[in-house]
Scaffold this active site. Sequence first.
Site, PDB file in Angstrom:
ATOM      1  N   SER A 135       0.872  -1.179   0.000  1.00  0.00           N
ATOM      2  CA  SER A 135       0.000   0.000   0.000  1.00  0.00           C
ATOM      3  C   SER A 135       0.905   1.223   0.000  1.00  0.00           C
ATOM      4  O   SER A 135       2.087   1.119   0.355  1.00  0.00           O
ATOM      5  CB  SER A 135      -0.866  -0.010   1.275  1.00  0.00           C
ATOM      6  N   TYR A 148      -1.930  -0.135  10.602  1.00  0.00           N
ATOM      7  CA  TYR A 148      -1.886  -0.571   9.201  1.00  0.00           C
ATOM      8  C   TYR A 148      -0.571  -0.155   8.554  1.00  0.00           C
ATOM      9  O   TYR A 148       0.044  -0.939   7.824  1.00  0.00           O
ATOM     10  CB  TYR A 148      -3.072   0.028   8.457  1.00  0.00           C
TER      11      TYR A 148
END
Length: 249
Positions: A135, A148
């Site tokens: 990501s 995250y």
Amino acid sequence: MTGPLRAVVTGASSGIGAATVRLLRARGWDVVAVARRADRLARLAAETGAVPLVADVTSGDDVALLAHEVTAGGPVHALVNNAGGAVGADPVASGSVARWRSMFEVNVLGTLRVTQALLPALTASGRGDIVVLTSTAAHGTYPGGGGYVAAKHAERTIASTLRLELVGQPVRVIEIAPGMVRTEEFSVRRFDGDQAKADAVYAGVAEPLVAEDVADAIVWCLTRPHHVNIDSMVIRPRAQVSNTQVARG
């Protein structure tokens, strides 16, 4: 090389994983689609001709069975480590240890387990590829993203370290780092099913990425001549220039 190339895609029951299965099948690849939800996998298999395999990448026993069944079916040329996700958006000061642990289990240790299990077969194929879906959170942080971000930074480190360790071997290691992608489940899951919070992530953004955009990037990398390695690709919608700066209408 005779016969079609063969790929394993984790997290294949929805979103980027399902889109990647569809596109690989359209390009003539044999695909093993891996996920926890048997019903969704069965529908994807019926649609695409992929082979469904129900497994949880956070389970060592499931991954061992996955590796046994996949390698028994023939050579393995590509592994797309797509299984992952975010849980919550809590500040570091009050973040849930359990939520952090769950993100590390699937994003980091899940990728590690499946990669370790299939690496011998990928090497033996003579033209193996390992794709790690990270990501833009693996490249920079943002408030409320600590858990995250930490998990995706760790997952990116798996890819970059493994690439160094496999130098000279017939295996490429490719990182794909998407930014804002609107899929049917990612943000809803992140916010515990709160559709309003999920929709707010994309509010006013004219064209966030969709799963097919990321699948296209994955398949493009996999289909380069095998002496060409795309080490890392960051892919964002035009409206997003960083993890914290997005044009909203």
